[in-house]
Design a protein around this motif. Sequence first.
Motif, PDB file in Angstrom:
ATOM      1  N   GLN A  40       0.840  -1.208   0.000  1.00 21.58           N
ATOM      2  CA  GLN A  40       0.000   0.000   0.000  1.00 21.58           C
ATOM      3  C   GLN A  40       0.868   1.249   0.000  1.00 21.58           C
ATOM      4  O   GLN A  40       0.550   2.240  -0.672  1.00 21.58           O
ATOM      5  CB  GLN A  40      -0.949  -0.029   1.210  1.00 21.58           C
ATOM      6  CG  GLN A  40      -2.053  -1.063   1.019  1.00 21.58           C
ATOM      7  CD  GLN A  40      -2.702  -1.495   2.317  1.00 21.58           C
ATOM      8  OE1 GLN A  40      -2.416  -0.942   3.380  1.00 21.58           O
ATOM      9  NE2 GLN A  40      -3.553  -2.509   2.247  1.00 21.58           N
ATOM     10  N   ASN A  41       1.971   1.180   0.711  1.00 22.02           N
ATOM     11  CA  ASN A  41       2.917   2.305   0.741  1.00 22.02           C
ATOM     12  C   ASN A  41       3.535   2.513  -0.649  1.00 22.02           C
ATOM     13  O   ASN A  41       3.683   3.648  -1.109  1.00 22.02           O
ATOM     14  CB  ASN A  41       3.989   2.015   1.793  1.00 22.02           C
ATOM     15  CG  ASN A  41       4.852   3.212   2.105  1.00 22.02           C
ATOM     16  OD1 ASN A  41       4.392   4.359   2.063  1.00 22.02           O
ATOM     17  ND2 ASN A  41       6.119   2.967   2.409  1.00 22.02           N
ATOM     18  N   ARG A  43       2.155   1.773  -3.448  1.00 25.97           N
ATOM     19  CA  ARG A  43       1.096   2.335  -4.316  1.00 25.97           C
ATOM     20  C   ARG A  43       1.027   3.865  -4.151  1.00 25.97           C
ATOM     21  O   ARG A  43       0.868   4.587  -5.128  1.00 25.97           O
ATOM     22  CB  ARG A  43      -0.259   1.697  -4.010  1.00 25.97           C
ATOM     23  CG  ARG A  43      -0.301   0.220  -4.366  1.00 25.97           C
ATOM     24  CD  ARG A  43      -1.269  -0.051  -5.515  1.00 25.97           C
ATOM     25  NE  ARG A  43      -1.094  -1.405  -6.024  1.00 25.97           N
ATOM     26  CZ  ARG A  43      -0.790  -1.708  -7.282  1.00 25.97           C
ATOM     27  NH1 ARG A  43      -0.656  -0.754  -8.191  1.00 25.97           N
ATOM     28  NH2 ARG A  43      -0.630  -2.954  -7.659  1.00 25.97           N
ATOM     29  N   GLU A  44       1.161   4.322  -2.909  1.00 21.26           N
ATOM     30  CA  GLU A  44       1.195   5.773  -2.654  1.00 21.26           C
ATOM     31  C   GLU A  44       2.412   6.410  -3.315  1.00 21.26           C
ATOM     32  O   GLU A  44       2.326   7.481  -3.919  1.00 21.26           O
ATOM     33  CB  GLU A  44       1.302   6.036  -1.140  1.00 21.26           C
ATOM     34  CG  GLU A  44      -0.007   6.062  -0.408  1.00 21.26           C
ATOM     35  CD  GLU A  44      -0.893   7.199  -0.894  1.00 21.26           C
ATOM     36  OE1 GLU A  44      -0.452   8.358  -0.901  1.00 21.26           O
ATOM     37  OE2 GLU A  44      -2.040   6.914  -1.295  1.00 21.26           O
ATOM     38  N   PHE A  45       3.542   5.744  -3.154  1.00 18.84           N
ATOM     39  CA  PHE A  45       4.828   6.220  -3.682  1.00 18.84           C
ATOM     40  C   PHE A  45       4.738   6.409  -5.196  1.00 18.84           C
ATOM     41  O   PHE A  45       5.091   7.472  -5.729  1.00 18.84           O
ATOM     42  CB  PHE A  45       5.885   5.177  -3.278  1.00 18.84           C
ATOM     43  CG  PHE A  45       7.228   5.279  -3.933  1.00 18.84           C
ATOM     44  CD1 PHE A  45       8.055   6.375  -3.700  1.00 18.84           C
ATOM     45  CD2 PHE A  45       7.702   4.256  -4.758  1.00 18.84           C
ATOM     46  CE1 PHE A  45       9.317   6.446  -4.287  1.00 18.84           C
ATOM     47  CE2 PHE A  45       8.956   4.318  -5.333  1.00 18.84           C
ATOM     48  CZ  PHE A  45       9.765   5.420  -5.108  1.00 18.84           C
ATOM     49  N   LYS A  47       2.085   6.674  -7.009  1.00 15.46           N
ATOM     50  CA  LYS A  47       1.046   7.662  -7.334  1.00 15.46           C
ATOM     51  C   LYS A  47       1.620   9.076  -7.213  1.00 15.46           C
ATOM     52  O   LYS A  47       1.392   9.932  -8.083  1.00 15.46           O
ATOM     53  CB  LYS A  47      -0.130   7.469  -6.355  1.00 15.46           C
ATOM     54  CG  LYS A  47      -1.328   8.324  -6.642  1.00 15.46           C
ATOM     55  CD  LYS A  47      -2.549   7.818  -5.881  1.00 15.46           C
ATOM     56  CE  LYS A  47      -3.509   8.944  -5.636  1.00 15.46           C
ATOM     57  NZ  LYS A  47      -3.746   9.218  -4.207  1.00 15.46           N
ATOM     58  N   GLU A  48       2.382   9.282  -6.158  1.00 15.03           N
ATOM     59  CA  GLU A  48       3.008  10.592  -5.943  1.00 15.03           C
ATOM     60  C   GLU A  48       3.928  10.933  -7.127  1.00 15.03           C
ATOM     61  O   GLU A  48       3.930  12.072  -7.611  1.00 15.03           O
ATOM     62  CB  GLU A  48       3.819  10.513  -4.646  1.00 15.03           C
ATOM     63  CG  GLU A  48       3.987  11.826  -3.934  1.00 15.03           C
ATOM     64  CD  GLU A  48       4.671  11.626  -2.583  1.00 15.03           C
ATOM     65  OE1 GLU A  48       4.184  10.800  -1.770  1.00 15.03           O
ATOM     66  OE2 GLU A  48       5.698  12.289  -2.345  1.00 15.03           O
ATOM     67  N   GLU A  51       1.849  11.724 -10.256  1.00 18.60           N
ATOM     68  CA  GLU A  51       1.213  13.047 -10.209  1.00 18.60           C
ATOM     69  C   GLU A  51       2.233  14.164 -10.386  1.00 18.60           C
ATOM     70  O   GLU A  51       2.007  15.112 -11.134  1.00 18.60           O
ATOM     71  CB  GLU A  51       0.430  13.211  -8.900  1.00 18.60           C
ATOM     72  CG  GLU A  51      -0.889  12.441  -8.955  1.00 18.60           C
ATOM     73  CD  GLU A  51      -1.600  12.364  -7.629  1.00 18.60           C
ATOM     74  OE1 GLU A  51      -2.619  11.666  -7.563  1.00 18.60           O
ATOM     75  OE2 GLU A  51      -1.126  12.990  -6.640  1.00 18.60           O
ATOM     76  N   ASN A 257       9.457  10.472   1.479  1.00 19.92           N
ATOM     77  CA  ASN A 257       8.102  10.433   2.060  1.00 19.92           C
ATOM     78  C   ASN A 257       7.665   8.997   2.337  1.00 19.92           C
ATOM     79  O   ASN A 257       7.061   8.707   3.364  1.00 19.92           O
ATOM     80  CB  ASN A 257       7.087  11.072   1.102  1.00 19.92           C
ATOM     81  CG  ASN A 257       7.320  12.563   0.944  1.00 19.92           C
ATOM     82  OD1 ASN A 257       7.991  13.170   1.773  1.00 19.92           O
ATOM     83  ND2 ASN A 257       6.783  13.144  -0.122  1.00 19.92           N
ATOM     84  N   ALA A 258       7.964   8.104   1.389  1.00 19.72           N
ATOM     85  CA  ALA A 258       7.550   6.702   1.541  1.00 19.72           C
ATOM     86  C   ALA A 258       8.262   6.065   2.728  1.00 19.72           C
ATOM     87  O   ALA A 258       7.674   5.261   3.461  1.00 19.72           O
ATOM     88  CB  ALA A 258       7.842   5.922   0.262  1.00 19.72           C
ATOM     89  N   ARG A 261       6.536   7.510   5.875  1.00 24.09           N
ATOM     90  CA  ARG A 261       5.159   6.999   5.980  1.00 24.09           C
ATOM     91  C   ARG A 261       5.172   5.503   6.309  1.00 24.09           C
ATOM     92  O   ARG A 261       4.412   5.026   7.144  1.00 24.09           O
ATOM     93  CB  ARG A 261       4.443   7.264   4.652  1.00 24.09           C
ATOM     94  CG  ARG A 261       2.979   6.909   4.609  1.00 24.09           C
ATOM     95  CD  ARG A 261       2.376   7.309   3.258  1.00 24.09           C
ATOM     96  NE  ARG A 261       3.111   6.731   2.131  1.00 24.09           N
ATOM     97  CZ  ARG A 261       3.646   7.410   1.128  1.00 24.09           C
ATOM     98  NH1 ARG A 261       3.520   8.716   1.068  1.00 24.09           N
ATOM     99  NH2 ARG A 261       4.304   6.798   0.160  1.00 24.09           N
TER     100      ARG A 261
END
Length: 324
Positions: A40-41, A43-45, A47-48, A51, A257-258, A261
């Motif tokens: 999940q982390n 996936r955020e990474f 995505k960031e 974007e 950030n990853a 987090r």
Amino acid sequence: MKRLATCIAAMLLGLGATAAGADTRWDMATPYGESTFHTQNIREFVKEINEATNGELRIEVHSAGSLVSHPNIKRAVRSRQIQMGEVFISILGNESPIYAVDSVPFLATSYEEAAELWEASRPKIEQLLERDRIKLLYAVAWPAQGFYTNQELNTVEDFRGLRFRAYNATTSRMAELLGMQGTQVEVPEIPQAFSTGIINTMITSPTTGVDSTAWDFVDYFYDVQAWIPKNMVVVNQQVWDQLDESTQEIILEAAANAEERGWQMSREEADRQKAILDENGLRVIEPSEELMNGLREIGEQMIQEWLEQAGSDGEALLETYGYN
Ligand code: PCA
């Protein structure tokens, strides 16, 4: 002829830095499934990154070893079969003992100690990866490791004869020292390995216990908190070098950030996942002093063995970490 010239021009452009206008797509492999906080982390990474690059760098995540199996992920990044990957750092312990330092029993058992050990080992791990033309991006800890078993564990004698799931060279060695028969099994295969009787015991986090529905196979979780191992996310160096500077900066920031987090997610989920084990009927047990003393003795022996293998590099690392 004109077509050829256009083609060559395009190739020349392509040789320069990527991103800015180019549409780049990477493949990333991870050994762990979608429900794991590490994934999940990730996936955020990604995505960031997607974007911040306005969709120019798209990273496709292939989880649960679906594209590349865990033991092959590092090699696949090195050979550019994939651009990015996540591995359990200590699975590389056969290449260098430095990779195994976070899986030595009782060397670092709290998140504070694990963070200090990471700080002390990170430069050495970066150097090792550089030799293989791989760049380290970030690493995140799993919750502390405990034993899942079908029988009560009161002393280290109680491990004798058990069939133990190993996940690296260090756990295979531990199995040997405890008189167990060790077999290496990757996370997605844990349920099958239990149900076919290949294993009846394992050491892992509450996270992986929940992910593999451990309550279907065992009755106890002994919360011995033996060590706090980590995953790391890496990228091929040549692929990295082809990126323009602003894209590199975006990725480095997303990686920082990853990392932050991910450690936070890990901390938060340690207790939550233990509660889920309990709700599903597993007995979550505080180990006896006698059991802990026996395990710590084995830990001592394994630290000495690790030092012998890791030599002066290992000594320097442990000194930076503050071990004495
Ligand atoms: N889960 C992974 C690595 C450590 C952990 O908690 C596993 O069991 O393989």
